[in-house]
Design a protein around this motif. Sequence first.
Motif, PDB file in Angstrom:
ATOM      1  N   ARG A 268       8.294   0.697  -2.633  1.00 56.73           N
ATOM      2  CA  ARG A 268       7.032   1.316  -2.220  1.00 56.73           C
ATOM      3  C   ARG A 268       6.055   1.412  -3.391  1.00 56.73           C
ATOM      4  NH1 ARG A 268       6.377   3.618   2.407  1.00 56.73           N
ATOM      5  NH2 ARG A 268       8.625   3.884   2.693  1.00 56.73           N
TER       6      ARG A 268
ATOM      7  N   THR B 271       2.403  -0.249  -3.434  1.00 62.46           N
ATOM      8  CA  THR B 271       1.239   0.616  -3.652  1.00 62.46           C
ATOM      9  C   THR B 271       0.399   0.133  -4.823  1.00 62.46           C
ATOM     10  OG1 THR B 271       2.488   2.499  -2.783  1.00 62.46           O
ATOM     11  CG2 THR B 271       0.524   2.998  -4.079  1.00 62.46           C
TER      12      THR B 271
ATOM     13  N   THR C 163       1.155  -2.215   1.986  1.00 64.66           N
ATOM     14  CA  THR C 163       1.898  -1.288   2.833  1.00 64.66           C
ATOM     15  C   THR C 163       3.364  -1.705   2.867  1.00 64.66           C
ATOM     16  OG1 THR C 163       1.421  -2.593   4.823  1.00 64.66           O
ATOM     17  CG2 THR C 163      -0.108  -0.798   4.281  1.00 64.66           C
ATOM     18  N   LEU C 164       4.238  -0.729   3.140  1.00 63.41           N
ATOM     19  CA  LEU C 164       5.667  -0.983   3.238  1.00 63.41           C
ATOM     20  C   LEU C 164       6.233  -0.225   4.418  1.00 63.41           C
ATOM     21  CD1 LEU C 164       8.261  -2.203   1.848  1.00 63.41           C
ATOM     22  CD2 LEU C 164       8.556   0.067   0.837  1.00 63.41           C
TER      23      LEU C 164
ATOM     24  N   ALA D 207       6.879  -5.709   3.943  1.00 64.73           N
ATOM     25  CA  ALA D 207       5.881  -5.413   2.912  1.00 64.73           C
ATOM     26  C   ALA D 207       4.684  -6.326   3.108  1.00 64.73           C
ATOM     27  CB  ALA D 207       6.465  -5.604   1.516  1.00 64.73           C
TER      28      ALA D 207
END
Length: 292
Positions: free
Chosen positions: A229, A233, A238-239, A253
């Motif tokens: 994550r 980021t 996004t994950l 991801a």
Amino acid sequence: MAVMWRADLIVALLLVAVAGLTAAVVRLARDRRSLAARLRAGQLRLAGQRDALARAAVAEERGRIARELHDVVAHGISMMTLGVGAGRMIMEKDPERARQTLRTAEESGRQALAELQRMLALLRTEDAVGTRTPQPRLSDLSDLLAKVRAEGLRVDVVEDGSPVEVGPALELSAYRIVQEALRNTLRHAGASSACVTLRWRPGFLDVLVRDDGRAGPAVTAGTGLVGMRERVTLFGGTLEAAPGAGGGFEVRASLPTTGEHRGFWPPRQAAGPPASVRLAEPDGEGGVEIVP
């Protein structure tokens, strides 16, 4: 007779007194040992708290220094970029001035690199070992898959879309996401197979890792997902990590990309890349068979 009775009474009283004193001494020794143990435990706890506070203080100070060094590095890189641009613009009109401008830009670059090395040394943990080997990129996934397959996990890789040129940092993050997802699969999921999908779409690289194992607490709450994550980021992506609708576990991801069209990965001999490529099992000679 009375004298003997009194003597027996005195002896009995003495024995009771001795027994009571002995019990008191034993109880006192036990209490002292218990108190000493509690004191040692308290001292260890206080020492641990002091160490934790000291580590927190060091981490906070290192973070502050790193932020300051970041500003210094950013300023140096800005000056270098401006200097190179100015030198390019005046190269034909004033070559000597252009050379001086480029020398200044070179010096700014050297200083920025030195400060960056200091920042990395500052942030490196005590148990971290530095390395001069190149960081992996997407072209190194074949080696990663060979190692995973050697541990007994069957892995397929599918790549869709038209790849674009991306920076090495984004390629490294995509590689690490695949690596960590497969590592979680090997450690926790009890899976027999997995599939890695790299999907190129306008402005994004989507990385999907799906296995046929089970999603236990170690999979859904591990530090590996935290690291993935953080990497996503870093690029504003996004994950998603959750059990799949048909079983197994999925890691999705989405990484924003920039740049122009680049050669297809892995390299192909065909004149133009197809819409998708599937990497089959190893070909038995140390390589990977590529099937359209």
